[in-house]
Design a protein around this motif. Sequence first.
Motif, PDB file in Angstrom:
ATOM      1  N   GLN A  85      55.502 -37.232 -45.024  1.00  0.00           N
ATOM      2  CA  GLN A  85      55.071 -36.468 -46.195  1.00  0.00           C
ATOM      3  C   GLN A  85      56.065 -36.641 -47.341  1.00  0.00           C
ATOM      4  O   GLN A  85      57.275 -36.567 -47.138  1.00  0.00           O
ATOM      5  N   LEU A  86      55.521 -36.871 -48.538  1.00  0.00           N
ATOM      6  CA  LEU A  86      56.334 -36.895 -49.743  1.00  0.00           C
ATOM      7  C   LEU A  86      56.123 -35.578 -50.476  1.00  0.00           C
ATOM      8  O   LEU A  86      54.985 -35.122 -50.633  1.00  0.00           O
ATOM      9  N   THR A  87      57.212 -34.967 -50.924  1.00  0.00           N
ATOM     10  CA  THR A  87      57.147 -33.710 -51.671  1.00  0.00           C
ATOM     11  C   THR A  87      57.660 -33.958 -53.076  1.00  0.00           C
ATOM     12  O   THR A  87      58.733 -34.531 -53.264  1.00  0.00           O
ATOM     13  N   TYR A  88      56.873 -33.499 -54.059  1.00  0.00           N
ATOM     14  CA  TYR A  88      57.189 -33.671 -55.470  1.00  0.00           C
ATOM     15  C   TYR A  88      57.447 -32.313 -56.096  1.00  0.00           C
ATOM     16  O   TYR A  88      56.589 -31.430 -56.042  1.00  0.00           O
ATOM     17  N   LEU A  89      58.646 -32.128 -56.686  1.00  0.00           N
ATOM     18  CA  LEU A  89      58.985 -30.895 -57.385  1.00  0.00           C
ATOM     19  C   LEU A  89      58.849 -31.162 -58.878  1.00  0.00           C
ATOM     20  O   LEU A  89      59.479 -32.083 -59.411  1.00  0.00           O
ATOM     21  N   ASN A  90      57.990 -30.364 -59.523  1.00  0.00           N
ATOM     22  CA  ASN A  90      57.674 -30.551 -60.932  1.00  0.00           C
ATOM     23  C   ASN A  90      58.048 -29.331 -61.744  1.00  0.00           C
ATOM     24  O   ASN A  90      57.734 -28.203 -61.353  1.00  0.00           O
ATOM     25  N   ASP A  91      58.702 -29.553 -62.882  1.00  0.00           N
ATOM     26  CA  ASP A  91      58.980 -28.490 -63.834  1.00  0.00           C
ATOM     27  C   ASP A  91      57.902 -28.551 -64.912  1.00  0.00           C
ATOM     28  O   ASP A  91      57.645 -29.622 -65.472  1.00  0.00           O
ATOM     29  N   VAL A  92      57.283 -27.401 -65.174  1.00  0.00           N
ATOM     30  CA  VAL A  92      56.216 -27.325 -66.167  1.00  0.00           C
ATOM     31  C   VAL A  92      56.657 -26.347 -67.250  1.00  0.00           C
ATOM     32  O   VAL A  92      57.060 -25.223 -66.953  1.00  0.00           O
ATOM     33  N   GLU A  93      56.584 -26.785 -68.472  1.00  0.00           N
ATOM     34  CA  GLU A  93      57.045 -25.980 -69.598  1.00  0.00           C
ATOM     35  C   GLU A  93      56.013 -24.918 -69.973  1.00  0.00           C
ATOM     36  O   GLU A  93      55.426 -24.945 -71.059  1.00  0.00           O
ATOM     37  N   VAL A  94      55.799 -23.990 -69.054  1.00  0.00           N
ATOM     38  CA  VAL A  94      54.910 -22.847 -69.278  1.00  0.00           C
ATOM     39  C   VAL A  94      55.582 -21.605 -68.719  1.00  0.00           C
ATOM     40  O   VAL A  94      56.526 -21.701 -67.934  1.00  0.00           O
ATOM     41  N   ASP A  95      55.080 -20.462 -69.118  1.00  0.00           N
ATOM     42  CA  ASP A  95      55.535 -19.194 -68.561  1.00  0.00           C
ATOM     43  C   ASP A  95      54.515 -18.800 -67.502  1.00  0.00           C
ATOM     44  O   ASP A  95      53.382 -18.449 -67.821  1.00  0.00           O
ATOM     45  N   ALA A  96      54.900 -18.884 -66.239  1.00  0.00           N
ATOM     46  CA  ALA A  96      53.966 -18.625 -65.142  1.00  0.00           C
ATOM     47  C   ALA A  96      53.374 -17.226 -65.208  1.00  0.00           C
ATOM     48  O   ALA A  96      52.237 -17.018 -64.792  1.00  0.00           O
ATOM     49  N   ALA A  97      54.126 -16.267 -65.744  1.00  0.00           N
ATOM     50  CA  ALA A  97      53.618 -14.892 -65.831  1.00  0.00           C
ATOM     51  C   ALA A  97      52.375 -14.820 -66.719  1.00  0.00           C
ATOM     52  O   ALA A  97      51.534 -13.940 -66.534  1.00  0.00           O
ATOM     53  N   GLY A  98      52.234 -15.766 -67.637  1.00  0.00           N
ATOM     54  CA  GLY A  98      51.085 -15.759 -68.528  1.00  0.00           C
ATOM     55  C   GLY A  98      49.918 -16.605 -68.055  1.00  0.00           C
ATOM     56  O   GLY A  98      48.878 -16.666 -68.713  1.00  0.00           O
ATOM     57  N   LEU A  99      50.055 -17.248 -66.905  1.00  0.00           N
ATOM     58  CA  LEU A  99      48.978 -18.095 -66.401  1.00  0.00           C
ATOM     59  C   LEU A  99      47.875 -17.252 -65.778  1.00  0.00           C
ATOM     60  O   LEU A  99      48.143 -16.292 -65.062  1.00  0.00           O
ATOM     61  N   THR A 100      46.658 -17.659 -66.027  1.00  0.00           N
ATOM     62  CA  THR A 100      45.535 -16.999 -65.374  1.00  0.00           C
ATOM     63  C   THR A 100      45.332 -17.618 -64.004  1.00  0.00           C
ATOM     64  O   THR A 100      45.809 -18.729 -63.725  1.00  0.00           O
ATOM     65  N   GLU A 101      44.615 -16.913 -63.164  1.00  0.00           N
ATOM     66  CA  GLU A 101      44.296 -17.456 -61.845  1.00  0.00           C
ATOM     67  C   GLU A 101      43.479 -18.737 -61.985  1.00  0.00           C
ATOM     68  O   GLU A 101      43.665 -19.688 -61.230  1.00  0.00           O
ATOM     69  N   ALA A 102      42.606 -18.770 -62.969  1.00  0.00           N
ATOM     70  CA  ALA A 102      41.777 -19.964 -63.194  1.00  0.00           C
ATOM     71  C   ALA A 102      42.644 -21.164 -63.575  1.00  0.00           C
ATOM     72  O   ALA A 102      42.388 -22.287 -63.117  1.00  0.00           O
ATOM     73  N   GLU A 103      43.677 -20.958 -64.394  1.00  0.00           N
ATOM     74  CA  GLU A 103      44.567 -22.057 -64.766  1.00  0.00           C
ATOM     75  C   GLU A 103      45.350 -22.552 -63.554  1.00  0.00           C
ATOM     76  O   GLU A 103      45.516 -23.754 -63.361  1.00  0.00           O
ATOM     77  N   SER A 104      45.805 -21.631 -62.743  1.00  0.00           N
ATOM     78  CA  SER A 104      46.539 -21.997 -61.538  1.00  0.00           C
ATOM     79  C   SER A 104      45.644 -22.782 -60.577  1.00  0.00           C
ATOM     80  O   SER A 104      46.047 -23.806 -60.019  1.00  0.00           O
ATOM     81  N   GLU A 105      44.422 -22.318 -60.396  1.00  0.00           N
ATOM     82  CA  GLU A 105      43.479 -23.024 -59.515  1.00  0.00           C
ATOM     83  C   GLU A 105      43.103 -24.373 -60.091  1.00  0.00           C
ATOM     84  O   GLU A 105      42.923 -25.348 -59.349  1.00  0.00           O
ATOM     85  N   ALA A 106      42.986 -24.467 -61.419  1.00  0.00           N
ATOM     86  CA  ALA A 106      42.636 -25.740 -62.055  1.00  0.00           C
ATOM     87  C   ALA A 106      43.709 -26.786 -61.807  1.00  0.00           C
ATOM     88  O   ALA A 106      43.407 -27.966 -61.598  1.00  0.00           O
ATOM     89  N   LEU A 107      44.974 -26.367 -61.800  1.00  0.00           N
ATOM     90  CA  LEU A 107      46.074 -27.287 -61.519  1.00  0.00           C
ATOM     91  C   LEU A 107      45.914 -27.890 -60.128  1.00  0.00           C
ATOM     92  O   LEU A 107      46.003 -29.104 -59.941  1.00  0.00           O
ATOM     93  N   ILE A 108      45.642 -27.041 -59.158  1.00  0.00           N
ATOM     94  CA  ILE A 108      45.472 -27.504 -57.782  1.00  0.00           C
ATOM     95  C   ILE A 108      44.245 -28.399 -57.660  1.00  0.00           C
ATOM     96  O   ILE A 108      44.301 -29.486 -57.077  1.00  0.00           O
ATOM     97  N   GLU A 109      43.131 -27.959 -58.204  1.00  0.00           N
ATOM     98  CA  GLU A 109      41.892 -28.737 -58.069  1.00  0.00           C
ATOM     99  C   GLU A 109      41.980 -30.075 -58.790  1.00  0.00           C
ATOM    100  O   GLU A 109      41.485 -31.083 -58.288  1.00  0.00           O
ATOM    101  N   THR A 110      42.604 -30.094 -59.964  1.00  0.00           N
ATOM    102  CA  THR A 110      42.745 -31.352 -60.695  1.00  0.00           C
ATOM    103  C   THR A 110      43.636 -32.321 -59.937  1.00  0.00           C
ATOM    104  O   THR A 110      43.338 -33.512 -59.832  1.00  0.00           O
ATOM    105  N   THR A 111      44.728 -31.817 -59.384  1.00  0.00           N
ATOM    106  CA  THR A 111      45.627 -32.673 -58.617  1.00  0.00           C
ATOM    107  C   THR A 111      44.924 -33.222 -57.385  1.00  0.00           C
ATOM    108  O   THR A 111      44.969 -34.421 -57.105  1.00  0.00           O
ATOM    109  N   ARG A 112      44.247 -32.342 -56.634  1.00  0.00           N
ATOM    110  CA  ARG A 112      43.525 -32.792 -55.442  1.00  0.00           C
ATOM    111  C   ARG A 112      42.442 -33.812 -55.811  1.00  0.00           C
ATOM    112  O   ARG A 112      42.304 -34.849 -55.160  1.00  0.00           O
ATOM    113  N   ALA A 113      41.689 -33.530 -56.861  1.00  0.00           N
ATOM    114  CA  ALA A 113      40.616 -34.444 -57.267  1.00  0.00           C
ATOM    115  C   ALA A 113      41.176 -35.802 -57.672  1.00  0.00           C
ATOM    116  O   ALA A 113      40.606 -36.842 -57.329  1.00  0.00           O
ATOM    117  N   THR A 114      42.288 -35.790 -58.370  1.00  0.00           N
ATOM    118  CA  THR A 114      42.896 -37.051 -58.791  1.00  0.00           C
ATOM    119  C   THR A 114      43.374 -37.852 -57.586  1.00  0.00           C
ATOM    120  O   THR A 114      43.100 -39.045 -57.469  1.00  0.00           O
TER     121      THR A 114
END
Length: 195
Positions: free
Chosen positions: A93-122
């Motif tokens: 397994q390869l593990t990738y640690l990514n820094d994202v220039e956002v404030d996680a406290a302001g993320l919606t659940e939909a944005e968080s899920e979109a990140l996962i779904e977009t990554t998986r789809a890609t």
Amino acid sequence: MRGIKLAVVIILAGTSGVAAAQADAPNEDMRNIVEGCIPPAQRAGPMDALSPAARSAMLSCLARESARLLSGQLPLRIDEITILRSVAADGPQLTYLNDVEVDAAGLTEAESEALIETTRATVCSQPVMRAAISAGSSYRYIWFDRTGAEFNRMTIERCAGDADEDADRAALDEGPEETPPVTIARHFTVASSEG
């Protein structure tokens, strides 16, 4: 040579932004990784002909050496708000640690899920990445916000419709193709720096 192509797949396909960067990596580095991880007699044979232990040992070696090679290029900007800061291997397994220039406290659940779904789809839409997963590799992504707090993680060990292993094997025979970058930025509203 399925074994060599699998090594190139693992090196190139771990994360979409890295795939583009690695496309220019010296072939000599990749050849050295393959030669060090895959015995000559097994380089041309199919992965499914190997014992589970032999396959795991080769995939683990390829992941470890791929992480070492990629680490020399880090940090790497993936898109306008994402920086890949670390790559580590844990077995196959390869593990990738990514820094994202956002404030996680302001993320919606939909944005968080979109990140996962977009990554998986890609990952799962790329034949060579699916082939690496079918061979036994996996990819873990962990995202940290601008404060350094982890805000999301996922592991891709299988893709939906993985029953199409013949297509995955054919992808190994064709070799790696360029993987478009995962653009995390399009799923987030980046806060303006204006006061």
